[in-house]
Write a protein that holds these residues in place. Structure first.
Motif, PDB file in Angstrom:
ATOM      1  N   ILE A   1     -14.998   3.398  -1.894  1.00 44.62           N
ATOM      2  CA  ILE A   1     -14.765   4.635  -1.729  1.00 44.62           C
ATOM      3  C   ILE A   1     -13.327   5.326  -1.661  1.00 44.62           C
ATOM      4  O   ILE A   1     -13.320   6.339  -1.535  1.00 44.62           O
ATOM      5  CB  ILE A   1     -15.199   5.065  -0.134  1.00 44.62           C
ATOM      6  CG1 ILE A   1     -14.501   4.735   0.596  1.00 44.62           C
ATOM      7  CG2 ILE A   1     -16.883   4.925  -0.203  1.00 44.62           C
ATOM      8  CD1 ILE A   1     -14.842   5.171   2.331  1.00 44.62           C
ATOM      9  N   GLY A   2     -12.485   4.317  -2.283  1.00 42.79           N
ATOM     10  CA  GLY A   2     -11.170   4.717  -2.581  1.00 42.79           C
ATOM     11  C   GLY A   2     -10.586   5.565  -1.542  1.00 42.79           C
ATOM     12  O   GLY A   2     -10.449   5.174  -0.275  1.00 42.79           O
ATOM     13  N   SER A   3      -9.874   6.689  -1.864  1.00 40.01           N
ATOM     14  CA  SER A   3      -9.193   7.410  -0.780  1.00 40.01           C
ATOM     15  C   SER A   3      -9.732   7.926   0.246  1.00 40.01           C
ATOM     16  O   SER A   3      -9.315   8.406   1.159  1.00 40.01           O
ATOM     17  CB  SER A   3      -8.146   8.286  -1.485  1.00 40.01           C
ATOM     18  OG  SER A   3      -7.165   7.605  -2.014  1.00 40.01           O
ATOM     19  N   ILE A   4     -11.297   8.059   0.425  1.00 39.16           N
ATOM     20  CA  ILE A   4     -11.740   8.448   1.452  1.00 39.16           C
ATOM     21  C   ILE A   4     -11.779   7.433   2.680  1.00 39.16           C
ATOM     22  O   ILE A   4     -11.892   7.987   3.795  1.00 39.16           O
ATOM     23  CB  ILE A   4     -13.401   8.462   1.243  1.00 39.16           C
ATOM     24  CG1 ILE A   4     -13.542   9.702   0.144  1.00 39.16           C
ATOM     25  CG2 ILE A   4     -14.203   9.068   2.454  1.00 39.16           C
ATOM     26  CD1 ILE A   4     -15.230   9.954  -0.328  1.00 39.16           C
ATOM     27  N   SER A   5     -11.314   6.138   2.133  1.00 35.16           N
ATOM     28  CA  SER A   5     -10.650   5.560   3.373  1.00 35.16           C
ATOM     29  C   SER A   5      -9.840   5.923   4.226  1.00 35.16           C
ATOM     30  O   SER A   5      -9.500   5.443   5.160  1.00 35.16           O
ATOM     31  CB  SER A   5     -10.036   4.105   2.467  1.00 35.16           C
ATOM     32  OG  SER A   5     -10.931   3.556   1.771  1.00 35.16           O
ATOM     33  N   LYS A   6      -8.917   6.750   3.699  1.00 37.32           N
ATOM     34  CA  LYS A   6      -7.688   7.464   4.241  1.00 37.32           C
ATOM     35  C   LYS A   6      -8.353   8.297   5.812  1.00 37.32           C
ATOM     36  O   LYS A   6      -7.677   8.364   6.541  1.00 37.32           O
ATOM     37  CB  LYS A   6      -6.777   8.518   3.490  1.00 37.32           C
ATOM     38  CG  LYS A   6      -6.269   7.738   2.533  1.00 37.32           C
ATOM     39  CD  LYS A   6      -5.580   8.745   1.573  1.00 37.32           C
ATOM     40  CE  LYS A   6      -4.621   8.007   0.369  1.00 37.32           C
ATOM     41  NZ  LYS A   6      -5.064   7.340  -0.285  1.00 37.32           N
ATOM     42  N   THR A   7      -9.566   8.551   5.543  1.00 33.87           N
ATOM     43  CA  THR A   7     -10.132   9.201   6.713  1.00 33.87           C
ATOM     44  C   THR A   7     -10.458   8.171   8.020  1.00 33.87           C
ATOM     45  O   THR A   7     -10.409   8.599   8.898  1.00 33.87           O
ATOM     46  CB  THR A   7     -11.436  10.128   6.416  1.00 33.87           C
ATOM     47  OG1 THR A   7     -12.298   9.152   6.017  1.00 33.87           O
ATOM     48  CG2 THR A   7     -11.155  11.072   5.282  1.00 33.87           C
ATOM     49  N   PHE A   8     -10.882   7.103   7.523  1.00 35.67           N
ATOM     50  CA  PHE A   8     -11.095   5.892   8.649  1.00 35.67           C
ATOM     51  C   PHE A   8      -9.573   5.453   8.994  1.00 35.67           C
ATOM     52  O   PHE A   8      -9.342   5.339  10.312  1.00 35.67           O
ATOM     53  CB  PHE A   8     -11.466   4.730   7.981  1.00 35.67           C
ATOM     54  CG  PHE A   8     -12.914   5.012   7.845  1.00 35.67           C
ATOM     55  CD1 PHE A   8     -14.040   4.887   8.629  1.00 35.67           C
ATOM     56  CD2 PHE A   8     -13.527   5.610   6.525  1.00 35.67           C
ATOM     57  CE1 PHE A   8     -15.365   5.252   8.444  1.00 35.67           C
ATOM     58  CE2 PHE A   8     -14.998   5.547   6.365  1.00 35.67           C
ATOM     59  CZ  PHE A   8     -15.774   5.183   7.131  1.00 35.67           C
TER      60      PHE A   8
END
Length: 396
Positions: free
Chosen positions: A88-95
């Motif tokens: 999921i690429g940069s959606i990881s940043k929300t985690f």
């Protein structure tokens, strides 16, 4: 899952079974409406962009739908299923943001603390004046999108940060940056005394009930891990890099990611610390045009104009510095907002969006890095349809 008019009913039944909902005659009509809108949106998108496979998950008033299209692996013809994991690429940043906000809620760190407090090797550098909040909102002063190619290990990472000099005063300009939020996540983990991946896989994912989300996909689940495809059509998966886990390292299913979205809209089933952590990620700290920058998530006034979403998720927004307006005090979490995040790796493209006031959300996971505008337009069309033609909300 290949869907035709002959199989739409079966697909809907499977979706209803997946989310534990009972169907009534009126529900069936509405569910088929949703299936048709998704189908009419996703199939052309896949064809136009050469996407092998996509999983779409939608939540409507707590009711979950999953739609699977195409192939997880072209080599063996493996289809996308509810168990297929995507990068999921940069959606990881929300985690990553959730972990940092969780650490703050536990009293392990303060967002206003200087970064060097948690990494003494950075004492005497500009990181004495750069806060954790600056790192988490890409406002540290001009950290770039990626590390230089010479930065390959922990030692060279520290050397890079020690030698870096800001272009702007902290908190004045936003420049989207993996080294910025990567360091943010790394320091958050240090504040809790455990490695980042261990905290994510042992604490954050389980706390949200995510059973198919990983930093490192275990051996017994590799069969569910989709292959991504490059622009040349070659199978690829993300390669290790410095602070990659913190910036773009999560692999997950559409089912898990939509569960995370639901928790972001309604955290009543979470414990108090997690609820505070979620609220922290939805707090607005800076304005960049119409967009409000939270921790990980980005917010827009709702109803959201498609042009605003396209501008906020554009390459210009990602690649160029933008002067910001600091919100003092920070804006508390809002309900009437469009919250979103994009994510990409070399072989995958993802998008997540939700509207808390309407209790609707969508995640779109694909095994090709296709253009972000196409993702935003597709999600906007589907969610807008949900508002204009309400879909029934059966019991969970």
């Amino acid at each position: 899952m290949k869907k035709t008019s002959a199989t739409t009913t079966a697909m809907i039944a499977a979706a209803m079974l997946c989310c534990g909902a009972g169907a009534h005659a009126t529900d069936r009509f509405d569910d088929e409406q949703l299936a048709r809108v998704v189908d009419e949106t996703i199939r052309p998108l896949m064809k136009e962009n050469g996407v092998p496979g996509i999983a779409v998950a939608i939540t409507v008033h707590g009711k979950r739908y999953i739609f699977n299209y195409g192939l997880a692996s072209k080599a063996d013809g493996q289809k996308v299923t509810n168990d297929t994991m995507f990068e999921i690429g940069s959606i990881s940043k929300t985690f990553t943001a959730t972990l940092a906000s969780y650490a703050e809620a536990r009293g392990e760190l303060g967002l206003s603390d200087p970064a060097s407090k948690y990494l003494p090797a950075l004492a005497g550098t500009p990181f004495d004046e750069i806060s954790l909040l600056d790192l988490g909102t890409y406002t540290a002063g001009g950290l770039p999108l990626q590390f230089p190619v010479s930065v390959t290990n922990q030692e060279s990472v520290i050397d890079y940060y020690k030698g870096w000099r800001p272009t702007y005063a902290a908190g004045t300009h936003r420049l989207y940056s993996n080294p910025s939020i990567g360091l943010f996540g790394h320091l958050a983990a240090k504040s809790m005394g455990q490695p980042f991946a261990d905290l994510m896989e042992g604490t954050i994912f389980p706390a949200f009930g995510l059973t198919s989300s990983f930093i490192t996909v275990p051996q017994d689940r590799l069969g569910d891990y989709a292959y991504g495809y490059s622009k040349a059509g070659k199978p690829v998966r993300v390669t290790p890099g410095v602070l990659d886990s913190e910036a773009y390292g999560v692999k997950t299913t559409a089912a898990d990611l939509i569960r995370f979205v639901e928790a972001n809209m309604d955290g009543t089933r979470l414990d108090e610390t997690l609820r505070r952590a979620i609220a922290g990620t939805h707090t607005g700290y800076f304005k960049v045009g119409v967009m409000t920058q939270g921790l990980g998530w980005e917010m827009y006034p709702y109803p959201a104009r498609l042009d605003d979403l396209l501008a906020g998720n554009s390459s210009q927004m990602a690649l160029k510095p933008h002067k910001v307006t600091k919100l003092v005090p920070p804006s508390p979490p809002q309900k009437s907002v469009w919250v979103n995040k994009t994510g990409s790796t070399n072989g995958f493209g993802a998008y997540a969006a939700f509207v808390p006031a309407s209790r609707i959300g969508i995640v779109m996971l694909a095994n090709k890095n296709y253009p972000i505008p196409a993702r935003v337009k597709a999600a906007h069309r589907i969610l807008t349809t949900l508002v204009s033609t309400p879909v029934s909300a059966g019991a969970r």
